[in-house]
Design a protein around this motif. Structure first.
Motif, PDB file in Angstrom:
ATOM      1  N   GLY A  45      17.007  -9.005  18.591  1.00 16.15           N
ATOM      2  CA  GLY A  45      16.829  -9.886  17.452  1.00 16.15           C
ATOM      3  C   GLY A  45      17.170  -9.213  16.133  1.00 16.15           C
ATOM      4  N   GLU A  46      16.769  -9.849  15.055  1.00 13.69           N
ATOM      5  CA  GLU A  46      17.079  -9.348  13.717  1.00 13.69           C
ATOM      6  C   GLU A  46      16.154  -8.212  13.291  1.00 13.69           C
ATOM      7  N   VAL A  47      16.708  -7.329  12.472  1.00 16.63           N
ATOM      8  CA  VAL A  47      15.926  -6.312  11.767  1.00 16.63           C
ATOM      9  C   VAL A  47      16.323  -6.412  10.297  1.00 16.63           C
ATOM     10  N   MET A  48      15.594  -5.710   9.432  1.00 21.95           N
ATOM     11  CA  MET A  48      15.894  -5.743   8.006  1.00 21.95           C
ATOM     12  C   MET A  48      16.649  -4.474   7.628  1.00 21.95           C
ATOM     13  N   GLN A  49      17.826  -4.652   7.033  1.00 23.11           N
ATOM     14  CA  GLN A  49      18.662  -3.526   6.654  1.00 23.11           C
ATOM     15  C   GLN A  49      19.227  -3.726   5.258  1.00 23.11           C
ATOM     16  N   GLY A  50      19.879  -2.684   4.738  1.00 21.36           N
ATOM     17  CA  GLY A  50      20.463  -2.770   3.408  1.00 21.36           C
ATOM     18  C   GLY A  50      19.392  -2.776   2.328  1.00 21.36           C
ATOM     19  N   GLY A  51      19.685  -3.429   1.206  1.00 21.57           N
ATOM     20  CA  GLY A  51      18.730  -3.497   0.109  1.00 21.57           C
ATOM     21  C   GLY A  51      17.618  -4.497   0.402  1.00 21.57           C
ATOM     22  N   ILE A  52      16.375  -4.065   0.244  1.00 23.37           N
ATOM     23  CA  ILE A  52      15.217  -4.926   0.503  1.00 23.37           C
ATOM     24  C   ILE A  52      14.405  -5.052  -0.783  1.00 23.37           C
ATOM     25  N   PRO A  53      14.519  -6.178  -1.499  1.00 21.09           N
ATOM     26  CA  PRO A  53      13.704  -6.375  -2.708  1.00 21.09           C
ATOM     27  C   PRO A  53      12.250  -6.656  -2.331  1.00 21.09           C
ATOM     28  N   ILE A  54      11.358  -6.007  -3.035  1.00 18.01           N
ATOM     29  CA  ILE A  54       9.921  -6.137  -2.770  1.00 18.01           C
ATOM     30  C   ILE A  54       9.257  -6.871  -3.925  1.00 18.01           C
ATOM     31  N   SER A  55       8.522  -7.931  -3.617  1.00 18.81           N
ATOM     32  CA  SER A  55       7.722  -8.629  -4.623  1.00 18.81           C
ATOM     33  C   SER A  55       6.248  -8.462  -4.271  1.00 18.81           C
ATOM     34  N   ILE A  56       5.389  -8.462  -5.289  1.00 18.03           N
ATOM     35  CA  ILE A  56       3.963  -8.169  -5.082  1.00 18.03           C
ATOM     36  C   ILE A  56       3.089  -9.216  -5.746  1.00 18.03           C
ATOM     37  N   THR A  57       2.091  -9.684  -5.016  1.00 15.49           N
ATOM     38  CA  THR A  57       1.015 -10.492  -5.587  1.00 15.49           C
ATOM     39  C   THR A  57      -0.276  -9.691  -5.487  1.00 15.49           C
ATOM     40  N   TRP A  58      -0.854  -9.367  -6.633  1.00 19.75           N
ATOM     41  CA  TRP A  58      -2.145  -8.682  -6.680  1.00 19.75           C
ATOM     42  C   TRP A  58      -3.217  -9.765  -6.805  1.00 19.75           C
ATOM     43  N   TYR A  59      -4.002  -9.957  -5.768  1.00 15.61           N
ATOM     44  CA  TYR A  59      -4.988 -11.039  -5.753  1.00 15.61           C
ATOM     45  C   TYR A  59      -6.389 -10.464  -5.941  1.00 15.61           C
ATOM     46  N   GLY A  60      -6.966 -10.758  -7.105  1.00 15.39           N
ATOM     47  CA  GLY A  60      -8.256 -10.169  -7.449  1.00 15.39           C
ATOM     48  C   GLY A  60      -8.063  -9.002  -8.402  1.00 15.39           C
ATOM     49  N   THR A  61      -9.132  -8.278  -8.630  1.00 18.10           N
ATOM     50  CA  THR A  61      -9.121  -7.203  -9.619  1.00 18.10           C
ATOM     51  C   THR A  61      -8.726  -5.865  -9.015  1.00 18.10           C
ATOM     52  N   PHE A  62      -7.665  -5.290  -9.555  1.00 17.49           N
ATOM     53  CA  PHE A  62      -7.225  -3.944  -9.201  1.00 17.49           C
ATOM     54  C   PHE A  62      -7.131  -3.138 -10.488  1.00 17.49           C
ATOM     55  N   THR A  63      -7.568  -1.905 -10.452  1.00 15.57           N
ATOM     56  CA  THR A  63      -7.455  -1.053 -11.625  1.00 15.57           C
ATOM     57  C   THR A  63      -6.009  -0.608 -11.786  1.00 15.57           C
ATOM     58  N   PRO A  64      -5.615  -0.224 -12.997  1.00 14.41           N
ATOM     59  CA  PRO A  64      -4.256   0.298 -13.191  1.00 14.41           C
ATOM     60  C   PRO A  64      -3.964   1.484 -12.271  1.00 14.41           C
ATOM     61  N   THR A  65      -4.972   2.322 -12.031  1.00 16.92           N
ATOM     62  CA  THR A  65      -4.772   3.479 -11.151  1.00 16.92           C
ATOM     63  C   THR A  65      -4.483   3.035  -9.724  1.00 16.92           C
ATOM     64  N   GLN A  66      -5.215   2.038  -9.236  1.00 15.37           N
ATOM     65  CA  GLN A  66      -4.983   1.544  -7.885  1.00 15.37           C
ATOM     66  C   GLN A  66      -3.578   0.958  -7.748  1.00 15.37           C
ATOM     67  N   LYS A  67      -3.163   0.192  -8.741  1.00 16.79           N
ATOM     68  CA  LYS A  67      -1.813  -0.374  -8.698  1.00 16.79           C
ATOM     69  C   LYS A  67      -0.764   0.735  -8.718  1.00 16.79           C
ATOM     70  N   SER A  68      -1.031   1.772  -9.481  1.00 18.46           N
ATOM     71  CA  SER A  68      -0.085   2.878  -9.587  1.00 18.46           C
ATOM     72  C   SER A  68       0.032   3.627  -8.260  1.00 18.46           C
ATOM     73  N   ILE A  69      -1.089   3.839  -7.575  1.00 15.87           N
ATOM     74  CA  ILE A  69      -1.077   4.540  -6.286  1.00 15.87           C
ATOM     75  C   ILE A  69      -0.181   3.801  -5.295  1.00 15.87           C
ATOM     76  N   ILE A  70      -0.349   2.496  -5.217  1.00 15.72           N
ATOM     77  CA  ILE A  70       0.398   1.702  -4.241  1.00 15.72           C
ATOM     78  C   ILE A  70       1.855   1.529  -4.675  1.00 15.72           C
ATOM     79  N   SER A  71       2.082   1.267  -5.962  1.00 11.29           N
ATOM     80  CA  SER A  71       3.451   1.106  -6.453  1.00 11.29           C
ATOM     81  C   SER A  71       4.249   2.399  -6.301  1.00 11.29           C
ATOM     82  N   ASP A  72       3.624   3.532  -6.577  1.00  3.00           N
ATOM     83  CA  ASP A  72       4.311   4.815  -6.415  1.00  3.00           C
ATOM     84  C   ASP A  72       4.672   5.072  -4.950  1.00  3.00           C
ATOM     85  N   PHE A  73       3.829   4.604  -4.031  1.00  2.80           N
ATOM     86  CA  PHE A  73       4.172   4.742  -2.615  1.00  2.80           C
ATOM     87  C   PHE A  73       5.449   3.966  -2.301  1.00  2.80           C
ATOM     88  N   LEU A  74       5.543   2.741  -2.808  1.00  5.08           N
ATOM     89  CA  LEU A  74       6.736   1.940  -2.568  1.00  5.08           C
ATOM     90  C   LEU A  74       7.967   2.588  -3.190  1.00  5.08           C
TER      91      LEU A  74
END
Length: 314
Positions: A45-74
């Motif tokens: 079957g299909e797999v994902m290749q090439g450029g993969i754009p990532i969009s994010i929905t933050w649902y609820g309260t996240f601190t700037p530090t928490q968002k930074s930890i996860i965004s930096d991982f991406l």
């Protein structure tokens, strides 16, 4: 990368399977010992290749530090050549390239090398759908960030948001819809609800051998636990986005690239022990991958279908 064989009769610790309807995989909590199914193979079957754009929905309260930890991982998955200094090895990029080498390069017609680009991000701080969600609402939340065709929509729920099955049966899930050619991932912050289940080994385990918790590499048990689950779901989403890619066992309850090696993060893993990891000499934090901006992370082992072993960075 280090590798070691996986028993064909059992897989140890926190087995990850799927309970969803449409090509959906989840990091599921189960017994300490789970019988293994057929070997992990490619189902054409299909797999994902090439450029993969990532969009994010933050649902609820996240601190700037928490968002930074996860965004930096991406950002660490495929860091820009302009990122200086480049992360040292072992790195998150090295882990991501392993997915390319073990899976994506072997799936049909080869496209450009897989890379991730952060696109849209939206915050739903007021929890417009309430703080008790059904899994059927995840695709709607994923759509809030306006995901692009061929991309992945990420939904992150805050520590006080209850999601159907969270902690009881899963720590995250990925799903897809062929009609819209879209893929989505949900991961919850378990810091309050079940850190011993979804943030191990950074918290005392909820069951099984009671080994001391490790120090989280970014100082946030919830966010660092989310990174582990996000990594597992990303590996599954790109190698098995529509349920007919790489997986092991029945299609409606698959083990995938990372979830076929549950609880494995380094050499010498056994129940209650995450493996021989790197330790930061200053903070005492355990990790196995370096990221951008000096970040350190813990990423799961990846199953190597050609050798039937779990491949780790350390």
């Amino acid at each position: 990368m280090a590798s070691f064989p996986v028993s064909k009769t059992c897989i140890v610790v926190l087995v990850l399977v799927s309970l969803a309807q449409v090509s959906m995989g989840s990091r599921k909590l189960a017994s300490l010992v789970q019988q293994a199914s057929d070997l992990l193979t490619y189902h054409n079957g299909e797999v994902m290749q090439g450029g993969i754009p990532i969009s994010i929905t933050w649902y609820g309260t996240f601190t700037p530090t928490q968002k930074s930890i996860i965004s930096d991982f991406l950002l660490s998955l495929t860091p820009s050549s302009q990122t200086q200094p480049q992360p040292s090895t072992p790195s998150v990029r090295q882990w991501w390239n392993t997915i390319d080498r073990l899976y994506l390069e072997k799936a049909g017609k080869r496209k450009k090398k897989t890379n991730v680009v952060l696109a849209n991000q939206v915050s739903n701080d007021k929890c417009s759908m309430g703080k008790s969600l059904k899994t059927s609402q995840i695709p709607e939340l994923a759509a809030e960030a306006g995901p692009k065709k061929g991309g992945i929509a990420l939904v992150f729920t805050a520590e006080d948001v209850v999601v159907e099955g969270f902690c009881m049966s899963r720590c995250g899930l990925h799903g897809s819809d062929r009609k819209t050619d879209s893929v989505y991932i949900w991961v919850g912050n378990s810091a309050i609800q079940c850190p011993g289940q979804c943030a191990w080994p950074f918290h005392q385990p909820a069951y099984g051998p009671q080994t001391p918790p490790l120090v989280a590499p970014n100082g946030d048990v919830g966010a660092d636990g989310m990174v582990i689950n996000l990594a597992s779901m990303l590996a599954g989403a790109v190698t098995n986005p529509f349920g007919d890619g790489f997986f092991q066992g029945p299609r409606d309850a698959p083990l995938e690239a990372a979830t076929a090696c549950p609880g494995v993060y380094g050499k010498g893993t056994y129940p209650g022990y995450a493996g021989d990891l790197l330790v930061d000499p200053i903070s005492g934090a355990s990790y196995n991958a370096n990221g951008v901006h000096g970040r350190k992370y813990l990423v799961p082992a990846l199953f190597d279908p050609s050798t039937s072993t779990c491949s780790t960075l350390v």
